[in-house]
Design an enzyme around this catalytic site. Structure first.
Site, short mmCIF file in Angstrom:
data_model
loop_
_atom_site.label_atom_id
_atom_site.label_comp_id
_atom_site.label_asym_id
_atom_site.label_seq_id
_atom_site.Cartn_x
_atom_site.Cartn_y
_atom_site.Cartn_z
N THR A 13 2.87 -3.23 -12.27
CA THR A 13 3.53 -4.33 -12.97
C THR A 13 3.00 -4.50 -14.39
O THR A 13 3.72 -4.95 -15.29
CB THR A 13 3.34 -5.63 -12.15
OG1 THR A 13 3.98 -5.42 -10.90
CG2 THR A 13 3.95 -6.84 -12.82
N TYR A 27 11.82 -6.41 -11.59
CA TYR A 27 11.54 -5.56 -12.75
C TYR A 27 11.26 -4.13 -12.29
O TYR A 27 11.09 -3.86 -11.10
CB TYR A 27 10.32 -6.10 -13.51
CG TYR A 27 9.12 -6.28 -12.60
CD1 TYR A 27 8.24 -5.23 -12.36
CD2 TYR A 27 8.89 -7.50 -11.95
CE1 TYR A 27 7.17 -5.38 -11.50
CE2 TYR A 27 7.82 -7.65 -11.08
CZ TYR A 27 6.98 -6.59 -10.87
OH TYR A 27 5.92 -6.73 -10.00
N SER A 60 2.72 0.93 -7.34
CA SER A 60 1.57 1.38 -6.53
C SER A 60 1.83 1.29 -5.03
O SER A 60 1.02 1.78 -4.25
CB SER A 60 0.30 0.63 -6.91
OG SER A 60 0.27 -0.64 -6.30
N THR A 93 -0.88 -3.76 -8.37
CA THR A 93 -1.79 -4.60 -7.58
C THR A 93 -1.61 -4.41 -6.08
O THR A 93 -2.52 -4.73 -5.31
CB THR A 93 -1.60 -6.09 -7.92
OG1 THR A 93 -0.25 -6.46 -7.64
CG2 THR A 93 -1.93 -6.36 -9.38
N ASP A 94 -0.45 -3.88 -5.65
CA ASP A 94 -0.18 -3.79 -4.20
C ASP A 94 -1.25 -2.99 -3.47
O ASP A 94 -1.65 -3.36 -2.36
CB ASP A 94 1.19 -3.14 -3.94
CG ASP A 94 2.34 -4.07 -4.28
OD1 ASP A 94 2.10 -5.23 -4.65
OD2 ASP A 94 3.50 -3.62 -4.19
N LYS A 166 -6.00 -8.15 -2.01
CA LYS A 166 -4.85 -8.90 -2.53
C LYS A 166 -4.51 -9.96 -1.49
O LYS A 166 -4.11 -9.64 -0.37
CB LYS A 166 -3.67 -7.97 -2.80
CG LYS A 166 -2.54 -8.67 -3.53
CD LYS A 166 -1.44 -7.72 -3.96
CE LYS A 166 -0.40 -8.48 -4.79
NZ LYS A 166 0.71 -7.63 -5.25
N GLU A 288 -18.15 -0.73 26.62
CA GLU A 288 -17.21 0.19 27.26
C GLU A 288 -16.35 0.91 26.21
O GLU A 288 -16.16 2.13 26.27
CB GLU A 288 -16.34 -0.63 28.21
CG GLU A 288 -15.49 0.18 29.14
CD GLU A 288 -14.45 -0.71 29.83
OE1 GLU A 288 -14.71 -1.90 30.05
OE2 GLU A 288 -13.35 -0.17 30.09
N1 ASP Z 1 4.61 -3.55 -6.85
C1 ASP Z 1 3.72 -3.61 -7.98
C2 ASP Z 1 2.74 -2.43 -7.87
O1 ASP Z 1 1.88 -2.48 -7.06
C3 ASP Z 1 3.01 -4.90 -8.01
C4 ASP Z 1 2.01 -5.09 -9.12
O2 ASP Z 1 1.59 -4.19 -9.82
O3 ASP Z 1 1.59 -6.27 -9.32
O4 ASP Z 1 2.87 -1.47 -8.57
#
Ligand code: ASP
Length: 329
Positions: A13, A27, A60, A93-94, A166, A288
């Protein structure tokens, strides 16, 4: 003299765009190149001499072992052979927590490696990417950041790669360390640390990926009421999955439907690590289950347990030895 910092861009993002300043969803992630990210924050040139590399340009959620290996090899080369003083990785961030923990286990330098990203695309009103990038470069430029392992910087917070999770789908304050707390924070370009991590990392791990073109195939399954995922476990195993991480219930329990099938597959050498669907706390295995060869993920969530398990499998297939890696890293 200003430090030499490399920015390795992978998309996300922070490099996302859409034709509306209002939109924070819908986006295209990974639309801008590393040069665009640098141009958007001219203040970083006052902190360091910057050199940019484009490693990938993806959302990501589509991260792969291949990109993580490419990223790690490039960082090792820059920090060890090319004498760069620190690295900033821009990442979606994912799955940032997975790549951060991977790098934390395979980078062979104690120079700063900082991951950052954004929750709002670059075109959004009040986009968070520029400040996050500035903070990451500021942190990578400071000598006191040395030997702290790979770090994540988001929303002015400094988190350890091992602890960062996250914990919010959309909020700017999307990252926290539910088990350890943050390591510190950044204020006007200055870092304030108030916590440290005792787990081994970077130069103090035995994992070497320089010669690897791929990683062992490890997948994740969830347990839940009336669990029917034993079928999936069998199918994965037949398709070459070497090991499974189970997101167990509570402190690491697995529905009997699934456990029955896992036990059968373990006799055929499937490796099984038990983590938990619960965000905080330790997994505890019964004697176990330990005797059957189940491995305890300790406090690692399933996606981080998968990262450590892949690396452990590059060293051994022995469940007892793999368990030892989970105790240490
Ligand atoms: N879907 C995005 C990614 O992980 C979300 C982000 O970057 O905040 O690339």
């Amino acid at each position: 003299m200003k430090p030499k910092i490399a920015i390795l861009a992978t998309g996300g993002t922070i490099a996302g765009t859409i034709d509306s300043a209002i939109a924070t969803t819908g986006y295209k992630a990974g639309a801008l190149e590393v040069e665009n990210l640098v141009q958007a924050v001219p203040q970083i040139k006052e902190l360091a001499n910057i050199i940019g590399y484009q490693i990938a340009n993806i959302d990501s959620s589509n991260i792969s072992d291949k990109i993580q290996l490419k990223l790690a090899k490039k960082i090792n080369k820059l920090l060890i052979k090319d004498e760069i003083d620190g690295v900033v990785v821009t990442h979606g961030t994912d799955t940032m927590e997975e790549s951060a923990y991977f790098l934390n286990l395979v980078i062979k330098s104690d120079k700063p490696v900082i991951l950052t990203g954004a929750m709002r695309p670059s075109t959004a009103m009040s986009a968070d990417g520029p400040k996050n990038l500035y903070n990451a470069i500021a942190l990578a430029s400071r000598k006191e950041t040395k030997a702290k392992g790979v770090l994540v910087v988001m929303n002015d917070k400094i988190l350890s790669a091992r602890g960062a999770v996250k914990t919010h789908t959309l909020n700017l304050n999307a990252f926290s360390s539910p088990d350890f707390g943050d390591l510190g924070y950044i204020l006007d370009g200055r870092a304030y640390f108030y916590n440290f991590i005792t787990k081994f990392h970077t130069k103090d791990t035995p994992f070497n990926i320089d010669h690897l073109a791929s990683l062992p195939k490890v997948d994740i399954l969830y347990t839940y009421s009336n669990d029917g995922s034993g079928v999936a476990a069998k199918a994965l195993f037949e398709n070459g999955t070497q090991a499974l991480v189970i997101a167990g219930s509570g402190s690491g329990n697995i529905h009997e439907n699934q456990k029955k099938i896992l036990k059968e597959l373990m006799k055929k050498n499937l490796i099984v690590v038990i983590s938990s669907r619960i965000q905080t706390g330790q997994v505890v295995l019964s004697e176990e289950d330990e005797d059957l060869g189940f491995i305890c993920a300790q406090d690692l969530n399933p996606q981080k347990a998968r990262i450590l398990l892949m690396l452990a499998l590059t060293k051994t297939n022995n469940p007892k030895e793999i368990q030892e890696y989970f105790r240490i890293y």
